[in-house]
Design an enzyme around this catalytic site. Structure first.
Site, PDB file in Angstrom:
ATOM      1  N   HIS A 192       0.822  -1.220   0.000  1.00 39.71           N
ATOM      2  CA  HIS A 192       0.000   0.000   0.000  1.00 39.71           C
ATOM      3  C   HIS A 192       0.856   1.270   0.000  1.00 39.71           C
ATOM      4  CE1 HIS A 192      -3.742  -2.091   0.388  1.00 39.71           C
ATOM      5  NE2 HIS A 192      -3.445  -2.615   1.565  1.00 39.71           N
ATOM      6  N   HIS A 234      -6.414  -7.221  -0.443  1.00 38.46           N
ATOM      7  CA  HIS A 234      -6.551  -5.787  -0.719  1.00 38.46           C
ATOM      8  C   HIS A 234      -5.706  -5.410  -1.933  1.00 38.46           C
ATOM      9  CE1 HIS A 234      -7.175  -6.260   3.696  1.00 38.46           C
ATOM     10  NE2 HIS A 234      -8.204  -5.480   3.444  1.00 38.46           N
TER      11      HIS A 234
END
Length: 508
Positions: free
Chosen positions: A230, A268
């Protein structure tokens, strides 16, 4: 006692009575005792022995024996068979010299110092126990230390970080080393040890990539944290500080790799990795993740996000439309999308951003991938780039799930067949729809996908027609019994059907 004394005494007594009438019992603060599950961090009442969510024992030995620990009993091995198997692995590993090992593991205990300092109402899911559980599983199985060998750890240099991140981002992470506790976002914490832990994680990933590509080892597993996919060019988020996969990819290219494939199966979307390599045709980024129309964190990774600046098609997103996605959908997506595109790309080096939060039992991912499923996907990718494969740990927050899944993946790297072989079945309806959507978009950049899309699209149309016909027949049976069609009530039968279809056409 005089009358006056009696009167005063009575007055005093009456005053006490008035005060007593307003008296209330002392309100005691009743403390509700509770405990947090070591395996999944969920809260439980103190009188409960097994976690209400995952079933793990209150005093499970998972941090000492990994997933071999019994989930039902206090600090016990799950079964005699498993413990004997682990013992055999340990015995065989002692006969293997380090020089004969082909799989390297990157690990450093200093990464365990990265933890959330502030005590909150619920433990943070990205916690040091994640590494402890995996390390305990590998040790119990005799895999590491044993059949895999460690590489020396080092901190990544600022020059190497600047190839991926902005100077402002690097400085902001470094600043946390002077703070007892800090936060980049409400869920991304740091303490005084976090910056060093992130540099060690990145350094291990870079060195593993160099070792593998140069041929000093066949493949490797980076047992690292904090995770990285991320983390973007200018920001830390989603528990991630530095982007380990991006740093490893550039290290492989510095060692001579021309094309790098990154497959991200974390539940994710790896928005940071996608941002870093956007517009770069030397790195192919493929992500399989929950998306649900942008309503699942971090909200990016739609199928139409394909890359920019002349590198369209070098970003491939496979966005699941719901939770509960399991082995069959993932393997189907690999067969139809990932493998054909990877073959056409022809990578010199392959990286897996291996988040295990799509695993069965994960409290954040809520999907259904098993260790056998992860092992199968690893086998499928092991055929590329002459087996030069680096697996980097990303997410995964159920200790039993991540430790069993990571062990299954490392066994594939070692050339083993896992105990539970993958059983192939067809995809779910939603999984097929997602793959069709991705094929429809990506075939514009990868012509090899054209025939697969046409075949699957035809199968989907046939399936849809058959389903509509079944529904139509079922509806007819509910309107009138089929025996009316040929008997004295045939007129009523046809009138009912005709009236139904007329009414339906008017509604349209």
């Amino acid at each position: 006692m005089t009358l006056q004394d009696m009167n005063e005494y009575e007055t005093a007594f009456n005053e006490d009575d008035e005060e007593d009438s307003d008296w209330e019992p002392l309100k005691r603060h009743v403390e509700i005792l509770k405990w947090f599950c070591t395996n999944c961090t969920m809260v439980n009442l103190d009188d409960v022995v097994h976690c209400d969510v995952c079933g793990e024992h209150k005093r499970s030995g998972i941090l000492r024996n990994g997933f071999f620990a019994s989930p039902f009993f206090e600090d016990a091995i799950a079964s005699r068979t498993e413990s004997e198997s682990a013992g055999r692995d340990a015995d065989s590993s002692s006969r293997n010299s380090v020089s004969s090992c082909s799989t390297a593991v990157g690990f450093d205990e200093r990464m365990l110092l990265h933890s959330e300092v502030v005590v909150k109402s619920h433990p943070h899911p990205e916690r040091p126990d994640r590494l402890r559980a995996i390390a305990a599983s590998l040790a119990t199985a005799g895999i590491f230390p044993g059949r895999c060998y460690p590489i020396p750890s080092r901190e990544i240099t600022q020059q190497e970080l600047q190839m991926v991140h902005s100077s402002e981002h690097i400085e902001s992470v470094q600043l946390t080393s002077h703070l007892y506790s800090s936060y980049f976002t409400p869920d991304t914490y740091a303490n005084e040890h976090s910056a060093r832990a992130a540099r060690i994680a990145a350094g291990l990933c870079a060195d593993l990539a160099s070792e593998i590509f140069s041929g000093r080892c066949k493949n490797g597993f980076a047992l690292v944290r904090p995770p990285g996919h991320h983390a973007g060019v200018r920001h830390a988020m989603g528990f991630c500080l530095h982007n380990n996969a991006a740093i490893a990819a550039l290290a492989a290219q510095a060692a001579g790799a021309k094309k790098v494939l990154i497959v991200d199966w974390d539940v994710h979307h790896g928005n940071g990795t996608q941002e870093i390599f956007d517009g770069n045709k030397t790195v192919l980024y493929v992500s399989l993740h929950r998306h649900e129309g942008g309503n699942f964190y971090p909200g990016t990774g739609a199928a139409w996000e394909v890359g920019t600046a002349g590198a369209e098609g070098y970003c491939v997103n496979i966005p699941w439309s719901r939770g509960g996605v399991g082995d069959n959908d993932y393997v189907f997506a690999f067969e139809q999308v990932v493998l054909p595109i990877a073959s056409a790309f022809g990578p010199d080096f392959t990286i897996i951003s291996a988040g295990f939060d799509a695993a069965r039992g994960d409290p954040l991912g809520c999907c259904d991938v098993t260790p056998a499923g992860y092992a199968q996907m690893t086998r499928m990718l092991n055929g590329f780039s002459d087996g030069k494969l680096l697996v980097i740990l990303e997410g995964g927050y159920n200790l039993r799930s991540i430790s069993s899944s990571a062990t299954a993946v490392i066994k594939v790297l070692l050339g083993e067949h896992t105990e539970t072989e993958f059983v192939k079945r067809g995809p779910s309806r939603s999984g097929l729809q997602t793959v069709l959507k991705v094929l429809q978009i990506q075939k514009n950049f990868w012509p090899t996908l054209g025939p697969s899309f046409e075949e699957l699209d035809l199968q989907w149309r046939i399936f849809s027609i058959r389903k509509k016909n079944k529904q139509l027949k079922k509806r007819r049976r509910t309107l009138a019994p089929i025996c009316w069609k040929w008997g004295r009530k045939s007129v009523f039968y046809h009138l009912l059907l005709k009236g139904h279809f007329v009414a339906k056409s008017k509604r349209r």
